[in-house]
Design a protein around this motif. Structure first.
Motif, PDB file in Angstrom:
ATOM      1  N   PHE A 153      49.475  40.953  42.380  1.00  0.00           N
ATOM      2  CA  PHE A 153      49.124  42.100  43.028  1.00  0.00           C
ATOM      3  C   PHE A 153      48.954  42.030  44.577  1.00  0.00           C
ATOM      4  O   PHE A 153      47.927  41.083  44.913  1.00  0.00           O
ATOM      5  CB  PHE A 153      47.975  42.819  42.284  1.00  0.00           C
ATOM      6  CG  PHE A 153      48.325  43.531  41.048  1.00  0.00           C
ATOM      7  CD1 PHE A 153      48.579  44.661  41.030  1.00  0.00           C
ATOM      8  CD2 PHE A 153      48.096  42.427  39.840  1.00  0.00           C
ATOM      9  CE1 PHE A 153      48.755  45.285  39.526  1.00  0.00           C
ATOM     10  CE2 PHE A 153      48.394  43.004  38.736  1.00  0.00           C
ATOM     11  CZ  PHE A 153      48.765  44.417  38.551  1.00  0.00           C
ATOM     12  N   HIS A 161      54.612  40.335  48.880  1.00  0.00           N
ATOM     13  CA  HIS A 161      54.902  41.756  48.408  1.00  0.00           C
ATOM     14  C   HIS A 161      56.391  41.486  48.017  1.00  0.00           C
ATOM     15  O   HIS A 161      56.902  42.495  47.242  1.00  0.00           O
ATOM     16  CB  HIS A 161      55.025  42.667  49.519  1.00  0.00           C
ATOM     17  CG  HIS A 161      55.992  42.615  50.693  1.00  0.00           C
ATOM     18  ND1 HIS A 161      55.647  42.019  51.744  1.00  0.00           N
ATOM     19  CD2 HIS A 161      56.861  43.111  50.983  1.00  0.00           C
ATOM     20  CE1 HIS A 161      56.675  41.971  52.550  1.00  0.00           C
ATOM     21  NE2 HIS A 161      57.510  42.799  51.862  1.00  0.00           N
ATOM     22  N   GLN A 165      53.410  43.214  43.356  1.00  0.00           N
ATOM     23  CA  GLN A 165      53.418  44.899  43.009  1.00  0.00           C
ATOM     24  C   GLN A 165      52.132  45.295  43.666  1.00  0.00           C
ATOM     25  O   GLN A 165      51.395  44.653  43.979  1.00  0.00           O
ATOM     26  CB  GLN A 165      53.365  45.022  41.546  1.00  0.00           C
ATOM     27  CG  GLN A 165      52.239  44.258  40.971  1.00  0.00           C
ATOM     28  CD  GLN A 165      52.392  44.368  39.321  1.00  0.00           C
ATOM     29  OE1 GLN A 165      52.297  45.602  38.984  1.00  0.00           O
ATOM     30  NE2 GLN A 165      52.042  43.388  38.614  1.00  0.00           N
ATOM     31  N   THR A 166      52.103  46.552  43.859  1.00  0.00           N
ATOM     32  CA  THR A 166      50.856  47.180  44.560  1.00  0.00           C
ATOM     33  C   THR A 166      50.177  48.071  43.518  1.00  0.00           C
ATOM     34  O   THR A 166      50.795  48.400  42.485  1.00  0.00           O
ATOM     35  CB  THR A 166      51.106  47.908  45.666  1.00  0.00           C
ATOM     36  OG1 THR A 166      52.134  49.031  45.263  1.00  0.00           O
ATOM     37  CG2 THR A 166      51.757  47.172  47.175  1.00  0.00           C
ATOM     38  N   VAL A 167      48.883  48.360  43.654  1.00  0.00           N
ATOM     39  CA  VAL A 167      48.057  49.044  42.553  1.00  0.00           C
ATOM     40  C   VAL A 167      47.571  50.083  43.208  1.00  0.00           C
ATOM     41  O   VAL A 167      47.281  50.304  44.478  1.00  0.00           O
ATOM     42  CB  VAL A 167      47.026  48.179  41.945  1.00  0.00           C
ATOM     43  CG1 VAL A 167      46.026  47.549  43.011  1.00  0.00           C
ATOM     44  CG2 VAL A 167      46.712  48.688  40.680  1.00  0.00           C
ATOM     45  N   THR A 175      46.713  50.331  34.522  1.00  0.00           N
ATOM     46  CA  THR A 175      47.492  49.421  34.859  1.00  0.00           C
ATOM     47  C   THR A 175      46.781  47.983  34.151  1.00  0.00           C
ATOM     48  O   THR A 175      48.021  47.410  33.918  1.00  0.00           O
ATOM     49  CB  THR A 175      47.359  49.117  36.318  1.00  0.00           C
ATOM     50  OG1 THR A 175      47.453  50.471  37.155  1.00  0.00           O
ATOM     51  CG2 THR A 175      48.420  48.104  37.082  1.00  0.00           C
ATOM     52  N   HIS A 179      49.366  45.710  31.828  1.00  0.00           N
ATOM     53  CA  HIS A 179      49.572  44.187  32.144  1.00  0.00           C
ATOM     54  C   HIS A 179      49.391  43.349  30.933  1.00  0.00           C
ATOM     55  O   HIS A 179      50.127  42.288  30.661  1.00  0.00           O
ATOM     56  CB  HIS A 179      48.665  43.949  33.212  1.00  0.00           C
ATOM     57  CG  HIS A 179      48.998  42.660  34.148  1.00  0.00           C
ATOM     58  ND1 HIS A 179      49.936  42.484  34.875  1.00  0.00           N
ATOM     59  CD2 HIS A 179      48.514  41.391  33.919  1.00  0.00           C
ATOM     60  CE1 HIS A 179      50.118  41.290  35.238  1.00  0.00           C
ATOM     61  NE2 HIS A 179      49.300  40.520  34.781  1.00  0.00           N
ATOM     62  N   VAL A 189      45.987  37.883  42.358  1.00  0.00           N
ATOM     63  CA  VAL A 189      45.709  38.860  43.492  1.00  0.00           C
ATOM     64  C   VAL A 189      45.890  38.199  44.848  1.00  0.00           C
ATOM     65  O   VAL A 189      45.340  37.011  44.816  1.00  0.00           O
ATOM     66  CB  VAL A 189      44.562  39.534  43.558  1.00  0.00           C
ATOM     67  CG1 VAL A 189      44.283  40.552  44.674  1.00  0.00           C
ATOM     68  CG2 VAL A 189      44.332  39.940  41.959  1.00  0.00           C
ATOM     69  N   LEU A 204      39.440  45.903  40.858  1.00  0.00           N
ATOM     70  CA  LEU A 204      40.273  45.286  40.285  1.00  0.00           C
ATOM     71  C   LEU A 204      39.913  44.135  39.288  1.00  0.00           C
ATOM     72  O   LEU A 204      40.549  44.023  38.253  1.00  0.00           O
ATOM     73  CB  LEU A 204      41.301  44.740  41.081  1.00  0.00           C
ATOM     74  CG  LEU A 204      42.860  44.359  40.651  1.00  0.00           C
ATOM     75  CD1 LEU A 204      43.931  44.400  41.756  1.00  0.00           C
ATOM     76  CD2 LEU A 204      42.651  42.713  40.047  1.00  0.00           C
TER      77      LEU A 204
END
Ligand code: ZN
Length: 403
Positions: A153, A161, A165-167, A175, A179, A189, A204
């Motif tokens: 993330f 990137h 992935q982004t959240v 999410t 996962h 992260v 998160l």
């Protein structure tokens, strides 16, 4: 459970390794000469050599005068990436997942031949690794097991990137549920150079923990490490505690450090660094400086360390696992703490202590036989004499001839 029962019945031949002293990581000491009986891929008996055996061994190998160490655990790998991407090996983050799976097999094979029996992948491709992992768990492939974090993330457009992935903050719980359902046990992260909002990072971590996922945070400066510790991340990557205050906070949050010190050094080797932009070189130099200045407060606080190579992320290779251990010893960590971090402690952080991390009854028979005592000469692990992976001989330099 089903897999283990199948193994027991199909691999009933009992092997006894007789006479070696083994590294008892729980005691931080060497055992007396012992007899270790292996059946069905697991350690069935550990006894003093002179004691009579309870079980009859079908095959006995005399390993007296040699040493046994539990199989190693690499806490930081990228199996789908290419260690030699800076050489003439074509690698792309958007290549077909089948090629990534081939890379993962190569990386795992190399790790296995250097004594690794379990890895934590902290940035890989779901499809490639899930398939491979299922074949390893079913016993179709004799390779180290994988704990998976999947795609990391990232801050939008930030470090990692290309394969991350982004959240969106609103749907964190869903999410994380997805996962976990996809077979991951960890969340990775990236927190640096581009930083998460500390509150977002903390949310998160909480959402991950609600779904029994552990959190690994990439960080290599105080600005990245502190929010990870305050958010109760389970591990921080690429760093050590930089101050007594940070060490105390990490101890109470039970946040462990995976310094990847060898990766920091090897990334600055001329043959690699010449491929980088000046800005990237500056980041690497700052990172190494941060690690070097952090080791003293980390050691004074008596905090443990975990062993990670960053294998796959060029130029780091699976074989660097012993290089990492030797580097940490050069930096003043004791062989006992390093070996514990590479075995028992790592297994415990991964929630796999019943299977990995010690030479003890019930654990997988994943062991490394060495010429010298690893507690005195860590470098002996550079040249294993024999490696068993779940009882299967995968390297033999002593002519044990274990078919
Ligand atoms: Zn990494």
């Amino acid at each position: 459970v089903e897999v283990d029962q199948r193994r027991v019945t199909s691999n009933a031949c009992a092997l006894e390794l007789a006479g070696a002293q083994y590294v008892d990581v729980a005691r931080g000491a060497l055992s007396d000469p012992a007899a270790i009986v292996v059946t069905g891929g697991r350690i069935a008996e550990v006894r003093a050599l002179e004691q009579p055996s309870g079980d009859h061994a079908d095959v006995t190998v005399d390993v007296s005068g040699l040493y046994l160490c539990p199989g190693l655990i690499d806490m930081h790998v990228h199996l789908c990436h290419e260690s030699r991407a800076h050489r003439d090996v074509a690698f792309s983050h958007v290549e077909p997942s089948q090629i990534s799976a081939h890379r993962a097999v190569q990386n795992l094979s190399e790790a296995m031949l250097h004594g690794v029996c379990l890895v934590r992948d902290v940035g890989g491709r779901d499809e490639s690794l899930r398939d491979l992992s299922s074949h390893i768990l079913s016993g179709r492939l004799a390779l180290p097991e994988i704990e998976m974090a999947g795609a990391p993330f990232c801050v939008a457009g930030g470090h990692g990137h290309e394969f991350g992935q982004t959240v969106s903050g609103t749907d964190l719980s869903r999410t994380m549920a997805e996962h976990a359902a996809a077979g991951h046990t960890w969340v990775k992260v990236m927190n640096g150079p581009e930083l998460w909002d500390p509150a977002d990072l903390s949310r998160l971590c909480d959402a991950a923990h609600e779904h029994q996922l552990k959190v690994a945070v990439h960080a290599f400066a105080d600005a990245g490490v502190w929010p990870a510790i305050l958010g109760n991340a389970d591990t921080v990557e690429h760093c050590l505690a930089s101050s007594p205050e940070m060490a105390a906070a990490a101890a109470s949050a039970e946040t462990y450090f995976v310094p990847t010190a060898f990766a920091a050094l090897t990334s600055l080797a001329t043959s690699y660094a010449t491929h980088l932009s000046r800005q990237e070189q500056v980041y690497l130099e700052e990172w190494l400086k941060y690690l070097e200045t952090s080791r003293e407060p980390h050691q004074i606080a008596g905090l443990p360390i975990l062993i990670g190579t960053d294998a796959g992320c060029a130029p780091c290779q699976p074989q660097d696992v012993v290089g990492e251990m030797l580097q940490l010893q050069t930096w003043g960590f004791s062989a006992v703490d390093i070996l514990d971090g590479a075995t028992r402690r790592a297994a415990s952080v991964l929630g796999r202590a019943e299977d990995f991390g010690e030479i003890a009854v019930g654990r997988y028979a994943s062991v490394i036989l060495t010429r010298d005592n690893p507690l005195e000469t860590l470098a002996t692990l550079c040249r294993p004499e024999l490696i068993l992976l779940k009882g299967i001989p995968v390297l033999d330099r002593i002519g044990a001839c274990l078919a």
